[in-house]
Design a protein around this motif. Structure first.
Motif, mmCIF file in Angstrom:
data_model
loop_
_atom_site.group_PDB
_atom_site.id
_atom_site.type_symbol
_atom_site.label_atom_id
_atom_site.label_comp_id
_atom_site.label_asym_id
_atom_site.label_seq_id
_atom_site.Cartn_x
_atom_site.Cartn_y
_atom_site.Cartn_z
ATOM 1 N N SER A 1 73.172 -62.786 13.928
ATOM 2 C CA SER A 1 73.584 -62.391 12.583
ATOM 3 C C SER A 1 72.792 -61.211 12.032
ATOM 4 N N PHE A 2 71.640 -60.903 12.613
ATOM 5 C CA PHE A 2 70.863 -59.729 12.193
ATOM 6 C C PHE A 2 71.428 -58.431 12.790
ATOM 7 N N GLY A 3 72.421 -58.570 13.662
ATOM 8 C CA GLY A 3 72.900 -57.397 14.384
ATOM 9 C C GLY A 3 72.132 -57.148 15.661
ATOM 10 N N CYS A 4 71.221 -58.063 15.983
ATOM 11 C CA CYS A 4 70.434 -57.996 17.217
ATOM 12 C C CYS A 4 70.087 -59.431 17.603
ATOM 13 N N PRO A 5 69.783 -59.680 18.863
ATOM 14 C CA PRO A 5 69.478 -61.056 19.278
ATOM 15 C C PRO A 5 68.122 -61.524 18.760
ATOM 16 N N VAL A 6 68.100 -62.700 18.143
ATOM 17 C CA VAL A 6 66.852 -63.331 17.700
ATOM 18 C C VAL A 6 66.886 -64.779 18.172
ATOM 19 N N ASP A 7 65.956 -65.152 19.030
ATOM 20 C CA ASP A 7 65.899 -66.534 19.512
ATOM 21 C C ASP A 7 65.212 -67.401 18.477
ATOM 22 N N MET A 8 65.949 -68.334 17.903
ATOM 23 C CA MET A 8 65.394 -69.246 16.914
ATOM 24 C C MET A 8 64.845 -70.517 17.554
ATOM 25 N N GLY A 9 65.080 -70.681 18.831
ATOM 26 C CA GLY A 9 64.475 -71.767 19.596
ATOM 27 C C GLY A 9 63.604 -71.158 20.675
ATOM 28 N N ALA A 10 63.820 -71.573 21.923
ATOM 29 C CA ALA A 10 63.036 -71.040 23.038
ATOM 30 C C ALA A 10 63.218 -69.532 23.140
ATOM 31 N N SER A 11 62.141 -68.824 23.445
ATOM 32 C CA SER A 11 62.234 -67.362 23.517
ATOM 33 C C SER A 11 61.404 -66.752 24.630
ATOM 34 N N TRP A 12 60.511 -67.536 25.259
ATOM 35 C CA TRP A 12 59.656 -67.003 26.314
ATOM 36 C C TRP A 12 60.050 -67.557 27.683
ATOM 37 N N LEU A 13 59.800 -66.767 28.709
ATOM 38 C CA LEU A 13 59.785 -67.260 30.085
ATOM 39 C C LEU A 13 58.315 -67.491 30.408
ATOM 40 N N HIS A 14 57.909 -68.749 30.515
ATOM 41 C CA HIS A 14 56.511 -69.083 30.748
ATOM 42 C C HIS A 14 56.227 -69.031 32.248
ATOM 43 N N GLY A 15 55.703 -67.893 32.664
ATOM 44 C CA GLY A 15 55.468 -67.632 34.072
ATOM 45 C C GLY A 15 56.427 -66.568 34.562
ATOM 46 N N ALA A 16 56.108 -65.295 34.245
ATOM 47 C CA ALA A 16 56.986 -64.182 34.635
ATOM 48 C C ALA A 16 56.679 -63.798 36.077
ATOM 49 N N CYS A 17 57.171 -64.626 37.003
ATOM 50 C CA CYS A 17 56.860 -64.440 38.414
ATOM 51 C C CYS A 17 58.031 -64.919 39.259
#
Length: 487
Positions: free
Chosen positions: A66-82
């Motif tokens: 709704s902001f015109g861009c993606p905003v994660d209101m729940g989970a937002s990270w990949l824990h372990g970028a590997c």
């Protein structure tokens, strides 16, 4: 698999049918765990229906546009970028960029101290040298809590252990502004567990297997992952399951409006908070060991208040923080402008504070956050839009993610994951190694699907189908590297 499959009130298993057909499975819950389970079974040629209580997919993954861009209101990270992360192949395949906010072993977990500004309650910037010094002291305090753990047979909270450490080591005590910075570090630790420090188990807090590679923010949000996984699955939204009747060779599920669905097995991926609240009736009741696992696991709460502005008036750092005399009063803003270029700040609240935020209206919550922001920047402009999450009181979640309560057994995740007859369990709380994470939820869904598949094929003795299922497993090209940036 709806009620038309019932004939004169009798459920016909595959043993009783004249014509052989693929085993049927109902997946309950349209979060990433349920979608992963349904995807795996569809790929294995099973007949699958996914029932989701909300009017959208994703569960505790909720990318708002709704902001015109993606905003994660729940989970937002990949824990372990590997590459070892179970979601890495799919994220690579979709070309989704990550913005790394911390390296390995960051005390702040989601963030390290590479890009930040902290302020005190009067709006003065905290010297970065002091933040680093107190951070080193906090590491020593946590190391000392290991000795406290070894000296006590009974479990205790992390907060109690910290109190013992400071009593035994007066040189580690902090005073004045340094004490407030220490409280801010504790606040960030509480945000990792979505629980207050007096609720976090000393025995178990550091036993999680954290993947390497640090933590990467999903720049375009998590919804593209949900969208890709759910393609061509038979999904029924607004289907809230109220009862699960478990027979020897099948299950019947009744949804809120009275309709029933039948299948050979079911995979349950609803949030732990929903299971704890007994919002689904099991007939017969679940065995005692399963009920105890549901009861003894903790559920934390973390909420976000996202603010969109005309322009970014704050420093170009990853996060902004307010230090205070108590961890409850400390504050933390994620600066999405740094990672995405959008003038958006996201305020994070965890534990009791997160529940207190939910007592406010959306406007009152946004006004409160603006008071915090104006302590840092007196000339802060009004937001043009705001969003407020309410994971703790949302009847479809009743919390954010699982954690270890004080004095409880460490094998609860394994017990929650264990099948009961032809009922199988997924969700982040059923992840034995990575509970509380998106990739943990995803892997738990895949594991539940595999256990279900093996159970049904063994039950039906259909080796032809077993070969078909094995040959249909999809693999994702893994040669494309993860797109990781840090500006």
């Amino acid at each position: 698999m709806e009620t038309k499959d019932l004939l004169d009130g009798t459920f016909f298993s595959h043993f009783e049918r004249q014509q052989p057909s693929p085993p049927s499975v109902i997946v309950i819950g349209g979060g990433i765990s349920g979608i992963a389970a349904a995807r795996a079974l569809c790929n294995a040629s099973f007949k699958v229906i996914l029932l989701e209580s909300r009017d959208r997919l994703g569960g505790r993954i909720h990318t708002d546009y709704s902001f015109g861009c993606p905003v994660d209101m729940g989970a937002s990270w990949l824990h372990g970028a590997c590459n070892e992360n179970s979601l890495a192949p799919l994220i690579r395949c979709l070309g989704l960029p990550l913005y790394r906010t911390s390296g390995d072993n960051s005390v702040l977990y989601d963030h390290d101290l590479e890009s930040y500004v902290l302020f005190d309650m009067d709006g003065y910037q905290v010297p970065q040298r002091l933040v680093i010094e107190v951070g080193d002291t906090f590491k020593k305090i946590l190391e000392e809590t290991e000795k406290v753990r070894d000296e006590h047979n009974e479990d205790m909270s992390v907060l109690e252990a910290i109190s013992i450490v400071l009593e035994q080591n007066p040189d580690l005590r902090q005073h004045g502004l340094a004490h407030e910075v220490l409280q801010w570090y504790i606040c960030r630790m509480e945000a990792w567990f979505a629980a207050d420090a007096d609720m976090i188990s000393l025995k178990n807090w550091d036993q999680e297997q954290v993947l390497s590679g640090g933590h990467g923010l999903m720049v375009q949000g998590y919804y593209p992952v949900i969208q890709a996984l759910s393609k061509d699955i038979d999904i029924r939204l607004n289907h809230r399951v109220k009862q699960i009747s478990n027979w020897g060779n099948g299950v019947m599920l009744t949804v809120e409006d009275g309709r029933s669905f039948v299948a050979d097995a079911a995979i349950i991926t609803v949030p732990l908070g929903v299971l704890k609240a007994n919002l689904i009736e099991f007939k017969p009741k679940l065995p005692g060991w399963k009920i105890d696992a549901i009861s003894d696991l903790g559920v934390g709460n973390e909420n976000k208040i996202a603010l969109r502005f005309d322009t970014a008036f704050w420093p170009n750092v990853e996060f902004l923080g307010i230090v205070a005399p108590t961890s409850y009063a400390c504050g933390y803003f994620l600066n999405l402008h740094k990672a995405t270029g959008q003038p958006v700040l996201v305020y994070m609240a965890a534990g009791r504070f997160a529940y207190d935020i939910e007592k406010l209206s959306d406007k009152a919550a946004a006004d409160f956050v603006m008071l915090q922001l104006r302590k840092m920047f007196a000339d802060a402009t009004e937001p043009i839009q705001y969003l407020v999450s309410r994971w703790g009181t949302d009847p479809d979640s009743l919390g954010s993610y699982s954690n270890d309560l004080v004095g409880k057994s460490p094998d609860l995740y394994e017990k929650l994951q264990a099948p009961v007859g032809n009922l199988f369990f997924g969700g982040e709380a059923a992840s034995m190694d990575h509970a509380g994470s998106v990739h943990g939820a995803y892997s738990a869904g895949v594991l539940a699907a595999e256990d279900c598949r093996k159970h049904l094929l063994e039950q039906f003795g259909n080796f032809e189908l077993l070969q078909l299922a094995s040959s249909r497993d999809e693999t994702i090209e893994t040669m494309v590297p993860l797109q990781i940036s840090r500006m």
